[in-house]
Design a protein around this motif. Structure first.
Motif, PDB file in Angstrom:
ATOM      1  N   GLU A  75      20.012 -31.687 -17.630  1.00 46.67           N
ATOM      2  CA  GLU A  75      19.620 -30.284 -17.498  1.00 46.67           C
ATOM      3  C   GLU A  75      20.061 -29.457 -18.691  1.00 46.67           C
ATOM      4  O   GLU A  75      19.320 -28.600 -19.184  1.00 46.67           O
ATOM      5  CB  GLU A  75      20.202 -29.691 -16.204  1.00 46.67           C
ATOM      6  CG  GLU A  75      19.599 -30.258 -14.922  1.00 46.67           C
ATOM      7  CD  GLU A  75      20.186 -31.605 -14.560  1.00 46.67           C
ATOM      8  OE1 GLU A  75      21.174 -32.010 -15.205  1.00 46.67           O
ATOM      9  OE2 GLU A  75      19.661 -32.251 -13.627  1.00 46.67           O
ATOM     10  N   GLU A  76      21.272 -29.737 -19.188  1.00 42.18           N
ATOM     11  CA  GLU A  76      21.782 -28.989 -20.343  1.00 42.18           C
ATOM     12  C   GLU A  76      20.963 -29.291 -21.596  1.00 42.18           C
ATOM     13  O   GLU A  76      20.643 -28.392 -22.382  1.00 42.18           O
ATOM     14  CB  GLU A  76      23.254 -29.360 -20.573  1.00 42.18           C
ATOM     15  CG  GLU A  76      23.952 -28.499 -21.608  1.00 42.18           C
ATOM     16  CD  GLU A  76      24.190 -27.079 -21.135  1.00 42.18           C
ATOM     17  OE1 GLU A  76      24.389 -26.204 -22.010  1.00 42.18           O
ATOM     18  OE2 GLU A  76      24.175 -26.844 -19.907  1.00 42.18           O
ATOM     19  N   ALA A  77      20.606 -30.568 -21.782  1.00 47.13           N
ATOM     20  CA  ALA A  77      19.809 -30.946 -22.951  1.00 47.13           C
ATOM     21  C   ALA A  77      18.428 -30.311 -22.902  1.00 47.13           C
ATOM     22  O   ALA A  77      17.906 -29.842 -23.921  1.00 47.13           O
ATOM     23  CB  ALA A  77      19.692 -32.471 -23.039  1.00 47.13           C
ATOM     24  N   VAL A  78      17.814 -30.291 -21.718  1.00 45.95           N
ATOM     25  CA  VAL A  78      16.494 -29.665 -21.566  1.00 45.95           C
ATOM     26  C   VAL A  78      16.565 -28.180 -21.857  1.00 45.95           C
ATOM     27  O   VAL A  78      15.723 -27.621 -22.571  1.00 45.95           O
ATOM     28  CB  VAL A  78      15.942 -29.917 -20.146  1.00 45.95           C
ATOM     29  CG1 VAL A  78      14.693 -29.075 -19.913  1.00 45.95           C
ATOM     30  CG2 VAL A  78      15.616 -31.388 -19.960  1.00 45.95           C
ATOM     31  N   GLY A  79      17.572 -27.519 -21.298  1.00 44.17           N
ATOM     32  CA  GLY A  79      17.681 -26.073 -21.468  1.00 44.17           C
ATOM     33  C   GLY A  79      17.973 -25.647 -22.901  1.00 44.17           C
ATOM     34  O   GLY A  79      17.434 -24.654 -23.386  1.00 44.17           O
ATOM     35  N   CYS A  80      18.827 -26.401 -23.591  1.00 39.36           N
ATOM     36  CA  CYS A  80      19.261 -26.011 -24.935  1.00 39.36           C
ATOM     37  C   CYS A  80      18.347 -26.515 -26.053  1.00 39.36           C
ATOM     38  O   CYS A  80      18.264 -25.888 -27.110  1.00 39.36           O
ATOM     39  CB  CYS A  80      20.688 -26.513 -25.195  1.00 39.36           C
ATOM     40  SG  CYS A  80      21.940 -25.782 -24.132  1.00 39.36           S
ATOM     41  N   ILE A  81      17.671 -27.638 -25.807  1.00 43.48           N
ATOM     42  CA  ILE A  81      16.899 -28.258 -26.890  1.00 43.48           C
ATOM     43  C   ILE A  81      15.446 -28.463 -26.505  1.00 43.48           C
ATOM     44  O   ILE A  81      14.531 -27.855 -27.074  1.00 43.48           O
ATOM     45  CB  ILE A  81      17.535 -29.598 -27.315  1.00 43.48           C
ATOM     46  CG1 ILE A  81      18.943 -29.358 -27.857  1.00 43.48           C
ATOM     47  CG2 ILE A  81      16.664 -30.285 -28.378  1.00 43.48           C
ATOM     48  CD1 ILE A  81      19.682 -30.618 -28.251  1.00 43.48           C
ATOM     49  N   TYR A  82      15.179 -29.339 -25.538  1.00 40.03           N
ATOM     50  CA  TYR A  82      13.821 -29.797 -25.287  1.00 40.03           C
ATOM     51  C   TYR A  82      12.881 -28.702 -24.783  1.00 40.03           C
ATOM     52  O   TYR A  82      11.668 -28.801 -24.970  1.00 40.03           O
ATOM     53  CB  TYR A  82      13.832 -30.966 -24.305  1.00 40.03           C
ATOM     54  CG  TYR A  82      14.630 -32.151 -24.797  1.00 40.03           C
ATOM     55  CD1 TYR A  82      14.405 -32.687 -26.058  1.00 40.03           C
ATOM     56  CD2 TYR A  82      15.614 -32.735 -24.008  1.00 40.03           C
ATOM     57  CE1 TYR A  82      15.133 -33.762 -26.526  1.00 40.03           C
ATOM     58  CE2 TYR A  82      16.344 -33.821 -24.457  1.00 40.03           C
ATOM     59  CZ  TYR A  82      16.107 -34.330 -25.715  1.00 40.03           C
ATOM     60  OH  TYR A  82      16.830 -35.400 -26.171  1.00 40.03           O
ATOM     61  N   SER A  83      13.431 -27.670 -24.126  1.00 35.76           N
ATOM     62  CA  SER A  83      12.586 -26.566 -23.653  1.00 35.76           C
ATOM     63  C   SER A  83      12.701 -25.323 -24.525  1.00 35.76           C
ATOM     64  O   SER A  83      12.115 -24.293 -24.202  1.00 35.76           O
ATOM     65  CB  SER A  83      12.952 -26.209 -22.203  1.00 35.76           C
ATOM     66  OG  SER A  83      12.636 -27.273 -21.332  1.00 35.76           O
ATOM     67  N   ALA A  84      13.452 -25.424 -25.606  1.00 36.63           N
ATOM     68  CA  ALA A  84      13.647 -24.274 -26.490  1.00 36.63           C
ATOM     69  C   ALA A  84      12.374 -23.996 -27.300  1.00 36.63           C
ATOM     70  O   ALA A  84      11.635 -24.914 -27.661  1.00 36.63           O
ATOM     71  CB  ALA A  84      14.825 -24.524 -27.429  1.00 36.63           C
ATOM     72  N   TRP A  85      12.141 -22.708 -27.612  1.00 32.88           N
ATOM     73  CA  TRP A  85      10.925 -22.307 -28.322  1.00 32.88           C
ATOM     74  C   TRP A  85      10.858 -22.945 -29.703  1.00 32.88           C
ATOM     75  O   TRP A  85       9.786 -23.346 -30.169  1.00 32.88           O
ATOM     76  CB  TRP A  85      10.862 -20.786 -28.432  1.00 32.88           C
ATOM     77  CG  TRP A  85      11.936 -20.204 -29.306  1.00 32.88           C
ATOM     78  CD1 TRP A  85      13.162 -19.744 -28.918  1.00 32.88           C
ATOM     79  CD2 TRP A  85      11.880 -20.041 -30.737  1.00 32.88           C
ATOM     80  NE1 TRP A  85      13.878 -19.306 -30.008  1.00 32.88           N
ATOM     81  CE2 TRP A  85      13.119 -19.467 -31.138  1.00 32.88           C
ATOM     82  CE3 TRP A  85      10.917 -20.326 -31.710  1.00 32.88           C
ATOM     83  CZ2 TRP A  85      13.403 -19.178 -32.455  1.00 32.88           C
ATOM     84  CZ3 TRP A  85      11.202 -20.033 -33.046  1.00 32.88           C
ATOM     85  CH2 TRP A  85      12.434 -19.454 -33.395  1.00 32.88           C
ATOM     86  N   TRP A  86      12.022 -23.084 -30.380  1.00 29.17           N
ATOM     87  CA  TRP A  86      12.012 -23.620 -31.738  1.00 29.17           C
ATOM     88  C   TRP A  86      11.684 -25.111 -31.752  1.00 29.17           C
ATOM     89  O   TRP A  86      11.103 -25.613 -32.715  1.00 29.17           O
ATOM     90  CB  TRP A  86      13.355 -23.374 -32.426  1.00 29.17           C
ATOM     91  CG  TRP A  86      14.551 -23.890 -31.674  1.00 29.17           C
ATOM     92  CD1 TRP A  86      15.331 -23.210 -30.795  1.00 29.17           C
ATOM     93  CD2 TRP A  86      15.077 -25.225 -31.733  1.00 29.17           C
ATOM     94  NE1 TRP A  86      16.329 -24.021 -30.290  1.00 29.17           N
ATOM     95  CE2 TRP A  86      16.193 -25.257 -30.856  1.00 29.17           C
ATOM     96  CE3 TRP A  86      14.733 -26.377 -32.437  1.00 29.17           C
ATOM     97  CZ2 TRP A  86      16.953 -26.410 -30.660  1.00 29.17           C
ATOM     98  CZ3 TRP A  86      15.492 -27.524 -32.247  1.00 29.17           C
ATOM     99  CH2 TRP A  86      16.590 -27.525 -31.375  1.00 29.17           C
ATOM    100  N   PHE A  87      12.028 -25.832 -30.659  1.00 29.40           N
ATOM    101  CA  PHE A  87      11.687 -27.261 -30.580  1.00 29.40           C
ATOM    102  C   PHE A  87      10.181 -27.432 -30.405  1.00 29.40           C
ATOM    103  O   PHE A  87       9.564 -28.293 -31.031  1.00 29.40           O
ATOM    104  CB  PHE A  87      12.449 -27.895 -29.414  1.00 29.40           C
ATOM    105  CG  PHE A  87      12.314 -29.400 -29.352  1.00 29.40           C
ATOM    106  CD1 PHE A  87      12.988 -30.206 -30.242  1.00 29.40           C
ATOM    107  CD2 PHE A  87      11.508 -29.990 -28.396  1.00 29.40           C
ATOM    108  CE1 PHE A  87      12.870 -31.591 -30.185  1.00 29.40           C
ATOM    109  CE2 PHE A  87      11.378 -31.367 -28.330  1.00 29.40           C
ATOM    110  CZ  PHE A  87      12.063 -32.167 -29.231  1.00 29.40           C
ATOM    111  N   VAL A  88       9.596 -26.579 -29.580  1.00 32.00           N
ATOM    112  CA  VAL A  88       8.139 -26.592 -29.397  1.00 32.00           C
ATOM    113  C   VAL A  88       7.441 -26.198 -30.697  1.00 32.00           C
ATOM    114  O   VAL A  88       6.426 -26.782 -31.083  1.00 32.00           O
ATOM    115  CB  VAL A  88       7.730 -25.644 -28.254  1.00 32.00           C
ATOM    116  CG1 VAL A  88       6.217 -25.619 -28.086  1.00 32.00           C
ATOM    117  CG2 VAL A  88       8.388 -26.066 -26.938  1.00 32.00           C
ATOM    118  N   ALA A  89       8.001 -25.207 -31.385  1.00 36.72           N
ATOM    119  CA  ALA A  89       7.422 -24.772 -32.655  1.00 36.72           C
ATOM    120  C   ALA A  89       7.482 -25.891 -33.695  1.00 36.72           C
ATOM    121  O   ALA A  89       6.537 -26.080 -34.479  1.00 36.72           O
ATOM    122  CB  ALA A  89       8.160 -23.534 -33.172  1.00 36.72           C
ATOM    123  N   LEU A  90       8.581 -26.656 -33.690  1.00 35.40           N
ATOM    124  CA  LEU A  90       8.714 -27.768 -34.635  1.00 35.40           C
ATOM    125  C   LEU A  90       7.639 -28.821 -34.388  1.00 35.40           C
ATOM    126  O   LEU A  90       6.993 -29.305 -35.336  1.00 35.40           O
ATOM    127  CB  LEU A  90      10.104 -28.392 -34.498  1.00 35.40           C
ATOM    128  CG  LEU A  90      10.386 -29.627 -35.382  1.00 35.40           C
ATOM    129  CD1 LEU A  90      10.262 -29.271 -36.849  1.00 35.40           C
ATOM    130  CD2 LEU A  90      11.771 -30.185 -35.073  1.00 35.40           C
TER     131      LEU A  90
END
Length: 219
Positions: free
Chosen positions: A33-48
């Motif tokens: 859950e922490e990894a999803v919230g901080c990285i995988y669901s972050a706007w900058w990860f989607v933008a990348l």
């Protein structure tokens, strides 16, 4: 233009690999859950991912004549897989459902605590735990459930650590269980659009790999 696009895509790939490595470590230390919230669901990860896809399209369009059909198919398959991941991100629903024996429920809880209801209810009628020999460590645990619409049972299922439950597009994974062994916690996922598109992308990827191996320009 094409050379700059290729260099830019290469840099994006390096950054993406580094970020996913950090995400793996984060998931291992702090939980999914922490990894999803901080990285995988972050706007900058989607933008990348989006920028990487755009750069890939530019390279494909610019070098399609020189690449050959199999190479183009390879790159297209990666874009299809990415599109499937994007659909999953935008349209999928994830949560958890807690079941106690003979207590039907359809209420699921998302990671952020919000709840949603399934179109059917689940009832746990039996639960079993298997242990490693001479140990108290579980080797497997199974939830025997039935699906209900109102008071009518419309299906049964067995959900274990290596066995996924499936019903009406919903997938159920064995996540944990209560200490008294009278309850179970299942992870719930609903992804009617992203999963088929991703599978299609993987099929194209396998097909392109075959063509690259047997083709004259398979380098």
């Amino acid at each position: 233009m094409i050379k700059k696009a290729k260099a830019f895509v290469g840099i994006c790939y390096v950054v993406l690999i580094w970020v996913m490595g950090v995400g793996t470590i984060c998931e291992w230390r702090y939980g999914h859950e922490e990894a999803v919230g901080c990285i995988y669901s972050a706007w900058w990860f989607v933008a990348l991912w989006s920028v990487l896809a755009l750069g890939g399209i530019v390279v494909i369009v610019g070098k399609s004549r020189k690449m050959g059909r199999s190479s183009v198919l390879l790159h297209v398959s990666l874009l299809v897989i990415l599109a499937g991941a994007g659909l999953s991100f935008a349209t999928s629903r994830d949560g958890f459902i807690h079941l106690r024996k003979n207590c039907p429920t359809r209420i699921c809880y998302q990671v952020n605590g919000q709840e949603f209801q399934l179109p059917m209810s689940l009832r746990l009628y039996r639960f079993e735990v298997e242990y490693y020999a001479d140990s108290n460590i579980p080797s497997d645990y199974c939830s025997y459930i039935d699906y209900r619409e109102g008071e009518v049972t419309v299906g049964t299922d067995t959900i274990a650590m290596n066995r996924i439950g499936k019903f009406k597009g919903y997938r159920f994974y064995q996540y944990s269980f209560d200490e008294d062994k009278n309850g179970t916690l299942l992870a719930v996922r609903y992804d009617p659009w992203g999963t088929p598109v991703s599978y299609a992308g993987y099929a194209l990827l396998a097909l392109s790999a075959v063509f690259l191996l047997i083709g004259k320009r398979g380098h």
